[in-house]
Design a protein around this motif. Structure first.
Motif, PDB file in Angstrom:
ATOM      1  N   ARG A  86       5.510   9.883   4.419  1.00  7.65           N
ATOM      2  CA  ARG A  86       4.654  10.884   5.055  1.00  7.65           C
ATOM      3  C   ARG A  86       4.154  11.852   3.988  1.00  7.65           C
ATOM      4  NH1 ARG A  86       8.219   8.830   8.326  1.00  7.65           N
ATOM      5  NH2 ARG A  86       7.958   8.780  10.598  1.00  7.65           N
ATOM      6  N   LEU A  87       3.055  12.510   4.300  1.00  7.77           N
ATOM      7  CA  LEU A  87       2.461  13.501   3.406  1.00  7.77           C
ATOM      8  C   LEU A  87       2.651  14.890   3.981  1.00  7.77           C
ATOM      9  CD1 LEU A  87       0.490  14.355   1.040  1.00  7.77           C
ATOM     10  CD2 LEU A  87      -1.375  14.013   2.702  1.00  7.77           C
ATOM     11  N   ALA A  88       2.963  15.842   3.116  1.00  6.06           N
ATOM     12  CA  ALA A  88       2.961  17.262   3.490  1.00  6.06           C
ATOM     13  C   ALA A  88       2.186  18.025   2.422  1.00  6.06           C
ATOM     14  CB  ALA A  88       4.380  17.802   3.618  1.00  6.06           C
ATOM     15  N   ALA A 120      11.881  20.355  10.770  1.00  8.14           N
ATOM     16  CA  ALA A 120      13.007  20.540  11.683  1.00  8.14           C
ATOM     17  C   ALA A 120      12.689  19.993  13.073  1.00  8.14           C
ATOM     18  CB  ALA A 120      13.370  22.024  11.766  1.00  8.14           C
ATOM     19  N   SER A 121      11.419  20.122  13.476  1.00  2.00           N
ATOM     20  CA  SER A 121      11.000  19.665  14.802  1.00  2.00           C
ATOM     21  C   SER A 121      10.518  18.214  14.799  1.00  2.00           C
ATOM     22  CB  SER A 121       9.870  20.569  15.319  1.00  2.00           C
ATOM     23  OG  SER A 121      10.250  21.924  15.338  1.00  2.00           O
ATOM     24  N   LYS A 122      10.508  17.600  13.617  1.00  2.00           N
ATOM     25  CA  LYS A 122       9.982  16.239  13.442  1.00  2.00           C
ATOM     26  C   LYS A 122       8.541  16.139  13.967  1.00  2.00           C
ATOM     27  CE  LYS A 122      14.538  14.081  13.637  1.00  2.00           C
ATOM     28  NZ  LYS A 122      15.403  13.057  14.274  1.00  2.00           N
ATOM     29  N   ARG A 123       7.750  17.145  13.556  1.00  2.00           N
ATOM     30  CA  ARG A 123       6.375  17.245  14.033  1.00  2.00           C
ATOM     31  C   ARG A 123       5.417  16.645  13.002  1.00  2.00           C
ATOM     32  NH1 ARG A 123       6.334  22.522  14.775  1.00  2.00           N
ATOM     33  NH2 ARG A 123       5.093  23.017  12.927  1.00  2.00           N
ATOM     34  N   GLU A 124       4.597  15.696  13.425  1.00  2.00           N
ATOM     35  CA  GLU A 124       3.655  15.067  12.524  1.00  2.00           C
ATOM     36  C   GLU A 124       2.426  14.597  13.306  1.00  2.00           C
ATOM     37  OE1 GLU A 124       4.728  10.446  12.078  1.00  2.00           O
ATOM     38  OE2 GLU A 124       6.286  11.756  11.243  1.00  2.00           O
ATOM     39  N   ARG A 125       1.364  14.255  12.568  1.00  2.00           N
ATOM     40  CA  ARG A 125       0.189  13.662  13.186  1.00  2.00           C
ATOM     41  C   ARG A 125      -0.370  12.591  12.263  1.00  2.00           C
ATOM     42  NH1 ARG A 125      -5.145  17.425  13.153  1.00  2.00           N
ATOM     43  NH2 ARG A 125      -5.976  15.406  13.828  1.00  2.00           N
ATOM     44  N   THR A 126      -1.087  11.649  12.823  1.00  2.00           N
ATOM     45  CA  THR A 126      -1.722  10.609  12.029  1.00  2.00           C
ATOM     46  C   THR A 126      -3.204  10.945  11.895  1.00  2.00           C
ATOM     47  OG1 THR A 126      -0.162   8.985  12.910  1.00  2.00           O
ATOM     48  CG2 THR A 126      -2.127   8.138  11.821  1.00  2.00           C
ATOM     49  N   VAL A 127      -3.713  10.913  10.671  1.00  3.10           N
ATOM     50  CA  VAL A 127      -5.099  11.298  10.433  1.00  3.10           C
ATOM     51  C   VAL A 127      -5.911  10.117   9.907  1.00  3.10           C
ATOM     52  CG1 VAL A 127      -4.472  13.695   9.959  1.00  3.10           C
ATOM     53  CG2 VAL A 127      -4.654  12.077   8.054  1.00  3.10           C
ATOM     54  N   GLY A 128      -7.186  10.121  10.262  1.00  4.47           N
ATOM     55  CA  GLY A 128      -8.119   9.182   9.676  1.00  4.47           C
ATOM     56  C   GLY A 128      -8.650   9.728   8.364  1.00  4.47           C
ATOM     57  N   LEU A 311      -2.959   7.699   7.616  1.00  8.87           N
ATOM     58  CA  LEU A 311      -1.805   8.339   6.963  1.00  8.87           C
ATOM     59  C   LEU A 311      -1.137   9.298   7.940  1.00  8.87           C
ATOM     60  CD1 LEU A 311      -0.671   8.165   4.046  1.00  8.87           C
ATOM     61  CD2 LEU A 311      -1.968  10.248   3.538  1.00  8.87           C
ATOM     62  N   ARG A 312       0.198   9.382   7.836  1.00  6.58           N
ATOM     63  CA  ARG A 312       0.958  10.332   8.656  1.00  6.58           C
ATOM     64  C   ARG A 312       1.205  11.612   7.856  1.00  6.58           C
ATOM     65  NH1 ARG A 312       5.991   6.756  10.256  1.00  6.58           N
ATOM     66  NH2 ARG A 312       5.650   6.148   8.090  1.00  6.58           N
ATOM     67  N   VAL A 313       0.926  12.753   8.515  1.00  5.96           N
ATOM     68  CA  VAL A 313       1.004  14.048   7.834  1.00  5.96           C
ATOM     69  C   VAL A 313       1.936  14.961   8.625  1.00  5.96           C
ATOM     70  CG1 VAL A 313      -0.309  16.013   6.940  1.00  5.96           C
ATOM     71  CG2 VAL A 313      -1.385  13.757   7.057  1.00  5.96           C
ATOM     72  N   ILE A 314       2.827  15.634   7.908  1.00  2.51           N
ATOM     73  CA  ILE A 314       3.729  16.611   8.515  1.00  2.51           C
ATOM     74  C   ILE A 314       2.959  17.906   8.728  1.00  2.51           C
ATOM     75  CG2 ILE A 314       5.881  17.922   8.275  1.00  2.51           C
ATOM     76  CD1 ILE A 314       6.327  14.947   8.579  1.00  2.51           C
ATOM     77  N   VAL A 315       2.856  18.350   9.972  1.00  2.29           N
ATOM     78  CA  VAL A 315       2.156  19.599  10.276  1.00  2.29           C
ATOM     79  C   VAL A 315       2.939  20.424  11.299  1.00  2.29           C
ATOM     80  CG1 VAL A 315      -0.162  18.863   9.672  1.00  2.29           C
ATOM     81  CG2 VAL A 315       0.719  18.361  11.950  1.00  2.29           C
TER      82      VAL A 315
END
Length: 315
Positions: A86-88, A120-128, A311-315
């Protein structure tokens, strides 16, 4: 979880204190490796190695949009995959368009807090993302924008000044945009760029061609600039172009670029497309080309495609 923190120590607002705060915060919850970039392309190499190793779960970019772009291109060296780290992103540049488009604070310390909460919340999104292919260069992924022609020429002028020691500031961009505008008199009247979309008639005579993967296109300080207001990380690519840049037309368009109503630039010389899967920009003469604010030289043709859920991004 194993993580790699890639730090660009030369980024405009990245400091040793920011790096130390971020590293200390991440190290409390992650098995962390911290590496400072030493040359152009180093962040790409580090991210590529992290993806190839199969043992890194997260790559954190601390720097500006150029650093993020390198990291993304490294992660996607072999294309999108569910198994990629994942990317942050923690903003450390002068503009930080990608981070701000994701909704992150522009302050690196505040953004670090958001990142820790997301982890901590395992929050992510997938972006184009966008992908650009041109002769003489490997394919290049971009996170928020690419340009062929006028805007890439401005980016090239800014990079020349940065190499001579000037800091990348919004004032420098504005100054060089004005200088470039008055130095491109012939191209402002008759644009050399042709847009080709599969299944449609070519659109000729573009002076400006800006490809957007999200909105806003950029920022002037805290003021967002909207070239393609409908662009999002969940659709394919948008295109904003102009077939004429007379002084009157340009003065009309600038307020429209700053208009947050969602209407975007308009007028008989404006060309706008939303959610394009693929298209090509061609010119009989070589023109400047840039992705995510990184000037890549001059080219005759660039082919673009949108890649959803890249790509999956930590947000």
């Amino acid at each position: 979880m194993r993580a790699l923190l890639v730090v660009n120590p030369k980024a405009t607002t990245t400091s040793g204190r920011t790096k130390d705060v971020l590293a200390h915060a991440l190290a409390s919850d992650l098995k962390l490796e911290v590496v400072a970039t030493e040359y152009r392309g180093h962040a790409r190499d580090l991210a590529r190695d992290a993806a190839a190793s199969g043992s890194v779960d997260l790559v954190v970019s601390l720097g500006g949009d150029g650093t993020v772009n390198e990291v993304v291109n490294g992660l996607l060296s072999d294309g999108p995959s569910e198994h990629l780290p994942r990317l942050a992103v923690v903003p450390g540049g002068s503009t930080n368009v990608f981070a701000r488009a994701l909704g992150l604070p522009n302050d690196p310390v505040e953004a670090t807090g958001v990142l820790l909460d997301a982890l901590a919340s395992k929050r992510e999104r997938t972006v184009g993302l966008g992908r650009a292919v041109t002769e003489g260069l490997p394919e290049r992924w971009f996170t928020f924008t690419a340009g062929f022609g006028f805007d890439a020429g401005v980016v090239g002028r800014v990079e020349q000044h940065r190499r001579s020691g000037k800091r990348s500031t919004h004032a420098l961009y504005i100054n060089q945009a004005v200088r470039h505008y008055f130095g491109e008199r012939e191209h402002r009247k008759a644009g050399p760029i042709t847009l080709r979309i599969p299944g449609a008639e070519p659109v000729e005579g573009l002076v400006v061609s800006i490809v957007a993967n999200t909105s806003p296109w950029t920022f002037l300080g805290n003021r967002p600039v909207y070239a393609s207001p409908e662009a999002t990380f969940d659709t394919d690519l948008d295109l904003f172009g102009m077939t004429k840049m007379s002084l009157l037309q340009t003065l009309r368009t600038i307020p429209q670029l700053l208009d947050g109503s969602g209407r975007g630039p308009r007028g008989k010389h404006v060309v706008a497309y939303h959610d394009l899967r693929e298209f090509t920009l061609h010119s009989q003469e070589t023109l400047p080309f840039q992705v995510d604010g990184d000037h890549l030289g001059e080219r005759n043709q660039v082919s673009f495609s949108g890649v959803r859920r890249a790509l999956r991004v930590i947000v």
